[in-house]
Design an enzyme around this catalytic site. Structure first.
Site, short mmCIF file in Angstrom:
data_model
loop_
_atom_site.label_atom_id
_atom_site.label_comp_id
_atom_site.label_asym_id
_atom_site.label_seq_id
_atom_site.Cartn_x
_atom_site.Cartn_y
_atom_site.Cartn_z
N ARG A 143 25.61 -105.92 60.68
CA ARG A 143 26.88 -105.42 60.20
C ARG A 143 27.96 -105.66 61.24
O ARG A 143 27.71 -105.53 62.44
CB ARG A 143 26.80 -103.92 59.92
CG ARG A 143 26.09 -103.59 58.63
CD ARG A 143 25.85 -102.11 58.49
NE ARG A 143 24.57 -101.76 59.06
CZ ARG A 143 23.47 -101.55 58.34
NH1 ARG A 143 23.51 -101.61 57.05
NH2 ARG A 143 22.33 -101.26 58.93
N SER A 163 19.32 -103.68 68.62
CA SER A 163 18.23 -102.72 68.56
C SER A 163 16.86 -103.33 68.79
O SER A 163 15.99 -103.33 67.92
CB SER A 163 18.29 -101.97 67.24
OG SER A 163 19.58 -101.44 67.09
N ASP A 212 20.74 -98.99 68.27
CA ASP A 212 21.13 -98.21 67.09
C ASP A 212 20.99 -96.70 67.31
O ASP A 212 21.77 -95.91 66.79
CB ASP A 212 20.36 -98.65 65.84
CG ASP A 212 18.87 -98.75 66.05
OD1 ASP A 212 18.38 -98.38 67.14
OD2 ASP A 212 18.18 -99.20 65.12
P1 ADP Z 1 17.62 -101.81 59.91
O1 ADP Z 1 16.58 -100.82 60.29
O2 ADP Z 1 17.05 -103.16 59.63
O3 ADP Z 1 18.81 -101.81 60.79
P2 ADP Z 1 18.28 -100.10 57.69
O4 ADP Z 1 18.50 -98.92 58.51
O5 ADP Z 1 19.23 -100.37 56.58
O6 ADP Z 1 18.21 -101.44 58.46
O7 ADP Z 1 16.85 -99.96 57.08
C1 ADP Z 1 16.32 -100.95 56.27
C2 ADP Z 1 14.88 -100.61 56.06
O8 ADP Z 1 14.80 -99.37 55.37
C3 ADP Z 1 14.17 -101.61 55.21
O9 ADP Z 1 13.52 -102.56 56.02
C4 ADP Z 1 13.18 -100.78 54.44
O10 ADP Z 1 11.96 -100.75 55.12
C5 ADP Z 1 13.75 -99.39 54.45
N1 ADP Z 1 14.27 -99.09 53.13
C6 ADP Z 1 15.39 -99.55 52.55
N2 ADP Z 1 15.52 -99.07 51.30
C7 ADP Z 1 14.45 -98.29 51.08
C8 ADP Z 1 13.98 -97.51 49.97
N3 ADP Z 1 14.64 -97.46 48.83
N4 ADP Z 1 12.85 -96.84 50.14
C9 ADP Z 1 12.17 -96.90 51.28
N5 ADP Z 1 12.53 -97.61 52.34
C10 ADP Z 1 13.67 -98.30 52.25
MG MG Z 2 19.91 -100.43 61.59
#
Ligand code: ADP
Ligand code: MG
Length: 482
Positions: free
Chosen positions: A77, A149, A202
């Site tokens: 982002r 992160s 993060d």
């Molecule tokens: P990141 O950790 O990659 O920075 P996010 O905080 O947006 O990104 O988390 C994304 C992760 O959250 C995905 O890889 C998935 O494992 C989990 N996730 C996203 N949507 C859902 C959902 N509806 N139910 C369960 N886990 C989810």
């Molecule tokens: Mg994240």
């Protein structure tokens, strides 16, 4: 017939994944001990307990336009915030999300950072569209907070060396390099004139945002203490505010200028003999890009929960003909079942479990499943997610114990303020059964009186906005802003 065997496999799994409160308390104590060991000396524990060099979190007085870049998983982002100083707070906020092409997650450092710098340049190009906001205000260089992160050995507030990759990234030539330099070089190649004011991850971004935005905590005296931040997304990690005199390995450097310091725990690497590890976890670990590393993360976080479920289903199919005589070929493909899919199945409340049927059909090409089979699949999702959620609660208890906030302290007549833990990440945000289990488990572990003073608060998109906030509190123009 076969299903008897499948139920037996499930029953065995449930037993091995069990996390009674007594075990969770042992895990919390182990977490606390490891925290202490990691703070005592470099390499004193699997827990790195990295000194972040963030010793001043945003206060709310920051003013101006700042950028945040959040890289840490499948998406990154970019955002821009306009901060209005004391009362204005966040005046305006815009952001853009881009998914990282899978080939760049395993390519070269230049390829990854060129891609990021390109997208960043596009976003910066939109600045001031619509209205004339601070384009390079008074010839000032734009400033960026960089949330990255992955485990980084920080060398100052805006430099740090990548120790290793996690979460499916593997870019050999980036390991051992300063990620701010890598980004700066790519920005230069793209003609983007910007200064990285702060490098964080993060958890620290979320902690900064949690502190800055600490609103809606209905405490009599206006707000609780945001003491820690936890990420439950693709991976998992936590950061918290520690007293400098409790960080022997940092005191030795003799450069402490502040009484407090944010510690990046890297709790994904936590291990303990008390952790309920199954043969499925061991196999997943052995076949992962980082075998032996990040054991805790691999039983908790979004990247892995779906894969654990797939592995169990695979065994149920192979050894007990759970899906009929033929093992569905798709079921053998690693990571084909994702955590969002597990979550969707787990939450299926339709009478004939339509969602489960459809996921099995669409993702795994398994058609015509019986209601009983679908129920068993939900049970499996529940076992795996509940273990992850309860272990997350135990880990949070470990931090509270370290801070002495697992009990009520009365200093004179003043009662301690509400303890706030800022939590973010897709797993926590979207998997409501997971979140609910985490919250109720923490309440159980703390008991009624203490848990009424501990608040888990969702810090939505904290890691991105926190980066921009930290760029502001570490701005080189700070002295003329005031
Ligand atoms: P990141 O950790 O990659 O920075 P996010 O905080 O947006 O990104 O988390 C994304 C992760 O959250 C995905 O890889 C998935 O494992 C989990 N996730 C996203 N949507 C859902 C959902 N509806 N139910 C369960 N886990 C989810
Ligand atoms: Mg994240």
């Amino acid at each position: 017939m076969g299903n008897c065997g499948a139920m037996e496999i499930l029953r065995e799994l449930k037993e091995k994944c069990e996390t009674p409160n007594g075990k969770l308390r042992q895990i919390a104590n182990a977490m606390k001990d490891e925290m202490q060991a990691g703070l005592a000396s470099e390499g004193g524990s699997e827990l790195k307990m990295l000194v972040s060099y963030v010793d001043n979190l945003p206060t709310g007085d920051e003013c101006g336009v700042f950028y945040g870049l959040d890289v840490g998983g499948t998406n990154f982002r970019v955002l821009r915030v306009q901060l209005g100083g004391k009362e204005g707070r966040v005046v305006k906020q815009e952001f853009m999300e881009v998914s990282i092409p899978p080939n760049l997650m395993v390519g070269t450092s230049d390829q990854l950072f060129d891609f990021i710098a390109d997208e960043l340049a596009k976003f910066v190009g939109t600045e001031g569209e619509g209205e004339g906001e601070g384009e390079g205000e008074g010839g000032k260089k734009r400033e960026l907070g960089f949330t990255f992160s992955f485990p980084v050995k920080q060398t100052s507030i805006n430099s740090g060396t990548l120790m290793r990759w996690t979460k499916g990234f593997s870019i050999a030539d980036a390991v051992g390099r300063d990620v701010v330099m890598e980004l700066a070089k790519a920005m230069e190649r793209k003609g983007l004139d910007m200064r990285v004011a702060a490098l964080v991850n993060d958890t620290i971004g979320t902690l900064a945002a949690g502190k800055y935005l600490n609103v809606n905590v209905n405490d009599n005296d206006g707000g609780g203490d945001v003491v820690a931040a936890v990420i439950l997304g693709t991976g998992t990690n936590a950061a918290y505010v520690e007293r400098v005199d409790a960080i022997p390995k940092y005191a030795q450097e003799g450069i402490a200028q502040s009484e407090e310091m944010v510690i990046n725990m890297e709790w994904g690497s936590f291990t303990s003999s008390h952790l309920p590890i199954t043969e499925y976890d061991q196999a997943l670990d052995a076949e992962s890009l980082n075998p032996g590393d990040h054991v805790f993360e691999k039983i908790i976080s979004g990247m892995y929960l779906g894969e654990i479920v797939r592995r169990v289903l695979c065994r149920m199919a192979e050894e007990a003909a759970f899906f009929g005589d033929v093992v569905p070929p798709k079921l053998k493909i690693p990571f084909i079942l994702t955590t969002p899919e597990v979550s969707a199945m787990h939450h299926d409340s339709s009478p004939d479990l339509k969602v489960v049927a459809n996921k099995l059909k669409d993702t795994l090409e398994i058609s015509s499943t019986s209601l009983e089979t679908r129920k068993a699949v939900i049970e499996l999702c529940s076992i795996v997610a509940t273990r992850g959620a309860r272990l997350s609660a135990a880990a949070i208890l470990g931090i509270l114990k370290k801070l002495g906030r697992d009990k009520v302290i009365k200093e004179g007549d003043d009662e301690q303020k509400t303890t706030v833990i800022a939590v973010d990440g897709g797993l926590f945000e979207h998997y409501s059964e997971f979140r609910h289990s985490l919250e109720t488990t923490l309440q159980q572990l703390l008991g009624k009186e203490v848990s009424s003073r501990v608040l888990i608060k969702h810090a939505n998109d904290g890691s991105g906005i926190g980066a921009a906030l930290l760029a502001a509190s570490h701005s080189q123009y700070n002295h003329i802003n005031i």
